[in-house]
Design a protein around this motif. Structure first.
Motif, PDB file in Angstrom:
ATOM      1  N   LEU A   1      94.720  54.324  44.180  1.00  0.00           N
ATOM      2  CA  LEU A   1      94.366  53.885  45.675  1.00  0.00           C
ATOM      3  C   LEU A   1      95.603  52.576  45.794  1.00  0.00           C
ATOM      4  O   LEU A   1      95.999  52.490  46.835  1.00  0.00           O
TER       5      LEU A   1
ATOM      6  N   ASP B   1      98.960  53.728  46.346  1.00  0.00           N
ATOM      7  CA  ASP B   1      99.131  54.361  47.783  1.00  0.00           C
ATOM      8  C   ASP B   1      99.332  53.277  48.539  1.00  0.00           C
ATOM      9  O   ASP B   1     100.097  53.389  49.750  1.00  0.00           O
ATOM     10  N   ARG B   2      98.377  52.438  48.685  1.00  0.00           N
ATOM     11  CA  ARG B   2      98.386  51.081  49.680  1.00  0.00           C
ATOM     12  C   ARG B   2      99.736  50.718  49.631  1.00  0.00           C
ATOM     13  O   ARG B   2     100.542  50.452  50.941  1.00  0.00           O
TER      14      ARG B   2
ATOM     15  N   ALA C   1      98.794  44.281  50.480  1.00  0.00           N
ATOM     16  CA  ALA C   1      98.718  45.393  51.048  1.00  0.00           C
ATOM     17  C   ALA C   1      97.772  46.129  50.151  1.00  0.00           C
ATOM     18  O   ALA C   1      96.983  46.924  50.705  1.00  0.00           O
ATOM     19  N   ALA C   2      97.749  45.921  48.928  1.00  0.00           N
ATOM     20  CA  ALA C   2      96.754  46.613  47.804  1.00  0.00           C
ATOM     21  C   ALA C   2      95.309  46.237  48.145  1.00  0.00           C
ATOM     22  O   ALA C   2      94.142  46.909  48.023  1.00  0.00           O
ATOM     23  N   GLY C   3      95.003  44.870  48.579  1.00  0.00           N
ATOM     24  CA  GLY C   3      93.749  44.545  49.115  1.00  0.00           C
ATOM     25  C   GLY C   3      92.888  43.866  47.858  1.00  0.00           C
ATOM     26  O   GLY C   3      93.219  44.073  46.518  1.00  0.00           O
TER      27      GLY C   3
ATOM     28  N   ASP D   1     102.377  52.623  51.021  1.00  0.00           N
ATOM     29  CA  ASP D   1     102.550  52.714  52.563  1.00  0.00           C
ATOM     30  C   ASP D   1     103.106  51.101  53.101  1.00  0.00           C
ATOM     31  O   ASP D   1     103.809  51.307  54.076  1.00  0.00           O
ATOM     32  N   TRP D   2     102.948  50.370  52.318  1.00  0.00           N
ATOM     33  CA  TRP D   2     103.484  49.102  52.595  1.00  0.00           C
ATOM     34  C   TRP D   2     105.096  48.947  52.458  1.00  0.00           C
ATOM     35  O   TRP D   2     105.499  48.499  53.594  1.00  0.00           O
TER      36      TRP D   2
END
Length: 89
Positions: free
Chosen positions: A77, A80-81, A38-40, A84-85
């Motif tokens: 960032l 935050d991701r 999810a962080a990417g 959200d996940w």
């Protein structure tokens, strides 16, 4: 690193439900992997170094070859991701 699942809930009478250890470990690993995904890409590097490895923000920035204070923004960032996940906030 421990891959234990969430703490067992107590049942009536005070006895704790004992989950299957292998299933709990697999579930914890899946949650962890999902959070990192999810962080990417590009954000997971700083997330791993600071949150999982316990590295300071400055040393993590230097190891990644980033300018000073860039890690704070990128880590924010990434967090935050992950929030959200996990559907937090």
């Amino acid at each position: 690193m421990r891959w234990d699942g969430a703490p067992a809930e107590r049942r009536r009478g005070g006895a704790a439900a004992m989950p299957d250890p292998s299933a709990a470990q697999f579930s914890a690993r899946e949650r962890f992997d999902g959070a990192v995904r999810a962080a990417g890409p590009g954000l997971a590097d700083i997330l791993w170094r600071v949150v999982c490895a316990g590295e300071g923000l400055g040393p993590a920035e230097r190891a990644l070859g980033w300018p000073s204070r860039a890690g704070k923004l990128v880590l924010g960032l990434a967090l935050d991701r992950v929030a959200d996940w996990y559907r937090v906030g």
